[in-house]
Design a protein around this motif. Structure first.
Motif, PDB file in Angstrom:
ATOM      1  N   LYS A 109      -3.510  22.952 -11.681  1.00 57.34           N
ATOM      2  CA  LYS A 109      -3.082  22.001 -12.650  1.00 57.34           C
ATOM      3  C   LYS A 109      -4.295  21.533 -13.210  1.00 57.34           C
ATOM      4  O   LYS A 109      -5.505  21.616 -12.680  1.00 57.34           O
TER       5      LYS A 109
ATOM      6  N   THR B 145      -7.131  18.865 -14.801  1.00 55.03           N
ATOM      7  CA  THR B 145      -7.452  17.282 -14.454  1.00 55.03           C
ATOM      8  C   THR B 145      -8.278  16.909 -15.694  1.00 55.03           C
ATOM      9  O   THR B 145      -8.698  17.510 -16.247  1.00 55.03           O
TER      10      THR B 145
ATOM     11  N   ARG C 119      -0.961  16.741 -18.297  1.00 57.77           N
ATOM     12  CA  ARG C 119      -0.356  17.165 -16.983  1.00 57.77           C
ATOM     13  C   ARG C 119       0.638  18.400 -17.378  1.00 57.77           C
ATOM     14  O   ARG C 119       0.977  19.115 -16.565  1.00 57.77           O
ATOM     15  N   GLU C 120       0.785  18.847 -18.618  1.00 60.00           N
ATOM     16  CA  GLU C 120       1.379  20.008 -18.846  1.00 60.00           C
ATOM     17  C   GLU C 120       0.562  21.526 -18.572  1.00 60.00           C
ATOM     18  O   GLU C 120       1.276  22.627 -18.492  1.00 60.00           O
TER      19      GLU C 120
ATOM     20  N   GLU D 124       7.172  26.837 -12.648  1.00 63.16           N
ATOM     21  CA  GLU D 124       7.504  25.361 -12.670  1.00 63.16           C
ATOM     22  C   GLU D 124       8.742  25.014 -13.790  1.00 63.16           C
ATOM     23  O   GLU D 124       9.617  24.038 -13.282  1.00 63.16           O
TER      24      GLU D 124
END
Ligand code: COA
Length: 150
Positions: A5, A7, A40-41, A92
């Protein structure tokens, strides 16, 4: 190669990757603001500390989501990075209960390889288009709508 993911520390690298392609007209540009809001996507690929691929899963409506902002560094194209990122976002999406995944793209061949099917733009849920009004190309969209039922 690490897939993870995104950041905050990735924002500038993601912007550079996406916006270099955007300048060539291959994808839509992203602002720093929208990137922070949607951070966050994003799933990305990292090699030797460098971001070499990105894409995002954007939830649109009930059981409906979009794969967007997909870009792989020019030096790494066709090495499986795009596929792996989209597969991770698809997992996801399934966990979230998404039933219909779509992409608007100039690269239908890539999405076809991943099981997406080309559809008429008129046939897709209207909610899919709710953000198009912010697109500089609106209302003259020339992207191809691709859909995958999960
Ligand atoms: C489109 C893009 C993301 C593909 O990523 P990639 O990492 O090169 O793709 P992969 O290596 O994972 O390819 C997966 C499969 O799709 C095929 N493929 C990749 N790009 C393709 C294309 N443009 N047309 C047809 N097939 C393609 C690959 O050959 C591979 O097939 P295989 O499984 O039979 O070997 C990448 O080329 C890119 O960043 N392009 C510029 C930006 C862009 O157009 N983004 C898309 C915005 S929606």
């Amino acid at each position: 190669m690490i897939f993870r993911k995104a950041t905050f520390s990735d924002v500038e690298s993601i912007l550079k990757l996406i916006n270099e392609y955007a300048q060539q007209g291959l994808m839509l540009a992203r602002s720093r603001n929208t990137l922070y809001e949607g951070l966050r996507e994003f799933v990305l690929a990292e090699e030797d500390g460098k971001v070499v691929g990105v894409a995002a899963l954007h939830l649109v409506w009930d059981e409906l989501a979009e794969i967007r902002a997909l870009a792989v560094h020019p030096s790494k194209i066709k090495t499986g990075i795009g596929r792996t990122i989209v597969e991770k976002l698809t997992e996801e999406a399934k966990e979230l209960g998404v039933k219909t995944l779509f992409a608007l793209t100039y690269q239908p061949g890539f999405f076809r390889k991943l099981g997406f099917k080309e559809v008429e733009k008129d046939s897709v849920p209207q909610k899919m288009w709710k953000e198009c009004i912010n697109c500089p190309k609106f209302p003259n969209c020339d992207e191809i709508a691709m859909v995958k039922e999960l």
